[in-house]
Design a protein around this motif. Structure first.
Motif, PDB file in Angstrom:
ATOM      1  N   ASP A  20      18.496 -56.052  13.499  1.00  0.00           N
ATOM      2  CA  ASP A  20      19.422 -55.269  14.325  1.00  0.00           C
ATOM      3  C   ASP A  20      18.995 -53.788  14.344  1.00  0.00           C
ATOM      4  O   ASP A  20      18.808 -53.182  15.414  1.00  0.00           O
ATOM      5  CB  ASP A  20      20.836 -55.445  13.725  1.00  0.00           C
ATOM      6  CG  ASP A  20      21.940 -54.729  14.486  1.00  0.00           C
ATOM      7  OD1 ASP A  20      21.667 -54.186  15.570  1.00  0.00           O
ATOM      8  OD2 ASP A  20      23.084 -54.728  13.981  1.00  0.00           O
ATOM      9  N   SER A  56      24.065 -52.123  14.194  1.00  0.00           N
ATOM     10  CA  SER A  56      25.050 -51.989  15.276  1.00  0.00           C
ATOM     11  C   SER A  56      26.108 -53.086  15.213  1.00  0.00           C
ATOM     12  O   SER A  56      26.361 -53.670  14.153  1.00  0.00           O
ATOM     13  CB  SER A  56      24.331 -51.966  16.628  1.00  0.00           C
ATOM     14  OG  SER A  56      23.803 -53.244  16.929  1.00  0.00           O
ATOM     15  N   ASP A  57      26.727 -53.374  16.363  1.00  0.00           N
ATOM     16  CA  ASP A  57      27.849 -54.317  16.426  1.00  0.00           C
ATOM     17  C   ASP A  57      27.534 -55.701  15.857  1.00  0.00           C
ATOM     18  O   ASP A  57      28.401 -56.343  15.271  1.00  0.00           O
ATOM     19  CB  ASP A  57      28.373 -54.442  17.876  1.00  0.00           C
ATOM     20  CG  ASP A  57      27.312 -54.794  18.899  1.00  0.00           C
ATOM     21  OD1 ASP A  57      26.120 -54.775  18.570  1.00  0.00           O
ATOM     22  OD2 ASP A  57      27.684 -55.091  20.059  1.00  0.00           O
ATOM     23  N   ASP A  58      26.279 -56.132  16.026  1.00  0.00           N
ATOM     24  CA  ASP A  58      25.893 -57.466  15.552  1.00  0.00           C
ATOM     25  C   ASP A  58      26.160 -57.605  14.049  1.00  0.00           C
ATOM     26  O   ASP A  58      26.783 -58.564  13.584  1.00  0.00           O
ATOM     27  CB  ASP A  58      24.395 -57.697  15.813  1.00  0.00           C
ATOM     28  CG  ASP A  58      23.996 -57.267  17.215  1.00  0.00           C
ATOM     29  OD1 ASP A  58      23.791 -58.137  18.044  1.00  0.00           O
ATOM     30  OD2 ASP A  58      23.925 -56.044  17.474  1.00  0.00           O
ATOM     31  N   ASP A 105      28.734 -48.920  19.459  1.00  0.00           N
ATOM     32  CA  ASP A 105      28.560 -49.858  20.574  1.00  0.00           C
ATOM     33  C   ASP A 105      29.512 -51.035  20.429  1.00  0.00           C
ATOM     34  O   ASP A 105      30.001 -51.331  19.341  1.00  0.00           O
ATOM     35  CB  ASP A 105      27.106 -50.347  20.681  1.00  0.00           C
ATOM     36  CG  ASP A 105      26.705 -51.270  19.543  1.00  0.00           C
ATOM     37  OD1 ASP A 105      27.352 -51.237  18.477  1.00  0.00           O
ATOM     38  OD2 ASP A 105      25.743 -52.031  19.713  1.00  0.00           O
ATOM     39  N   ASP A 258      18.210 -55.437  19.982  1.00  0.00           N
ATOM     40  CA  ASP A 258      18.865 -55.473  18.668  1.00  0.00           C
ATOM     41  C   ASP A 258      19.476 -56.848  18.390  1.00  0.00           C
ATOM     42  O   ASP A 258      19.366 -57.367  17.278  1.00  0.00           O
ATOM     43  CB  ASP A 258      19.923 -54.366  18.525  1.00  0.00           C
ATOM     44  CG  ASP A 258      21.022 -54.471  19.560  1.00  0.00           C
ATOM     45  OD1 ASP A 258      20.715 -54.814  20.714  1.00  0.00           O
ATOM     46  OD2 ASP A 258      22.197 -54.230  19.220  1.00  0.00           O
ATOM     47  N   THR A 259      20.069 -57.449  19.404  1.00  0.00           N
ATOM     48  CA  THR A 259      20.709 -58.742  19.172  1.00  0.00           C
ATOM     49  C   THR A 259      19.680 -59.856  19.023  1.00  0.00           C
ATOM     50  O   THR A 259      19.812 -60.706  18.131  1.00  0.00           O
ATOM     51  CB  THR A 259      21.724 -59.050  20.297  1.00  0.00           C
ATOM     52  OG1 THR A 259      22.696 -58.009  20.297  1.00  0.00           O
ATOM     53  CG2 THR A 259      22.416 -60.374  20.067  1.00  0.00           C
TER      54      THR A 259
HETATM   55 MG   LIG Z   1      24.142 -54.311  18.968  1.00  0.00          MG
END
Ligand SMILES: [Mg+2]
Length: 298
Positions: A20, A56-58, A105, A258-259
């Motif tokens: 990520d 990040s969000d992941d 994000d 990133d994902t």
């Molecule tokens: Mg992300």
């Protein structure tokens, strides 16, 4: 009581977070651009302008899920699902589970599901329905379900944000494949479980074709569409023979860097083990203390 091998969980979680963080500065860059100027290390900048090593969000949504599972002895029921959603709300509103509590994000469908939950408080109906809502936001946070046995339970976690058949199949196929890798199965032999899950639906014949025929990079798309992300992540695992090359390949496919790298990195972490992750990346990863604290339930 479900028995959790925390060291194995950390293999996957660290693999995911580092993938990520490598992808964050390259998010939305095209493959053409990255071919000319590939990512080879953790760097800062990019569209989010974050310091090197920022996840990040992941990773945040994966951590939020593990935290709620820890509180509920890793048993999935309505209370557990509510706790996962409460954690998503805390992340969205207050940055909890973000690196140094700074959330920057969030995906549209995840945000919509979190808003739905804030209003109806119902974990069985907050997920966004509809065949057009096939982003990778459920797949990117499903890794902790390697310790959930029942498919229906895994689906109830997946559907908290994305409630449709395509996302269902991706979450089931990913967790089944991850479980095989975690248990030491060869990465090619392990593909059998993916076939079992998606074989019944002819809409995914192309996915099976791509995974079993080892197609070229030009047939792999790395967009935020869950089928593209899933294919790209597995393809990176199959087409490399170590953690570092796997996640760098994923990032340099471009687009949802990133994902794709998080999902591929989770698998590669489980397959090769955390000791094979480059130590300079582990030391650059920001807020690793939060990762460890939640993973080991300290
Ligand atoms: Mg992300």
């Amino acid at each position: 009581m479900v028995s959790i091998d925390r060291d194995k969980l950390y293999d996957g979680l660290l693999g995911l977070a580092i993938g990520d963080a490598l992808g964050v500065p390259a998010e939305f860059m095209t493959r053409k651009h990255l071919n000319r100027k590939p990512i080879t290390d953790m760097i800062n900048g990019g569209c989010w302008d974050q310091p090197a090593g920022t996840w990040s969000d992941d990773t945040s949504m994966t951590l939020a899920t593990i935290d709620a599972l820890n509180k509920n002895d890793w048993i999935i029921n309505k209370d557990t699902l509510i706790d996962i959603m409460i954690n998503f709300v805390k992340w969205e509103r207050h940055g909890k589970f973000a690196a140094h509590e700074n959330r920057f994000d969030i995906g549209n469908t995840c945000l919509e599901a979190i808003d739905n939950f804030s209003v109806n408080k119902n974990p069985y109906t907050c997920g966004v329905t509809g065949d057009k809502r096939c982003g990778n936001g459920a797949l990117m946070r499903i890794l902790p379900c390697i310790y959930i046995e029942s498919d229906m339970d895994i689906l109830s976690v997946s559907r908290l944000t994305h409630d449709n058949e395509t996302c269902d199949l991706a979450s089931l196929a990913y967790t089944a494949y991850a479980k095989e890798l975690m248990n030491g199965k060869d990465k090619y032999e392990a593909l059998g479980v993916i076939r079992e899950i998606i074989d019944k639906n002819p809409a995914y014949n192309k996915t099976l074709y791509k995974l079993f025929n080892n197609v070229g990079e030009n047939e792999i798309y790395s967009t935020g569409y869950v089928v593209d992300t899933f294919e790209a992540a597995i393809w990176c695992v199959l087409n490399t023979d170590n953690y570092k090359d796997c996640v760098l390949k994923a990032v340099n496919l471009g687009d949802d860097t990133d994902t794709v790298a998080a999902i591929a990195g989770g698998l590669a972490g489980l397959y090769y083990g955390k000791d094979k992750i480059p130590t300079e990346w582990v030391s650059t990863l920001r807020d690793i203390g939060t990762l460890k604290r939640i993973c080991f339930n300290e």
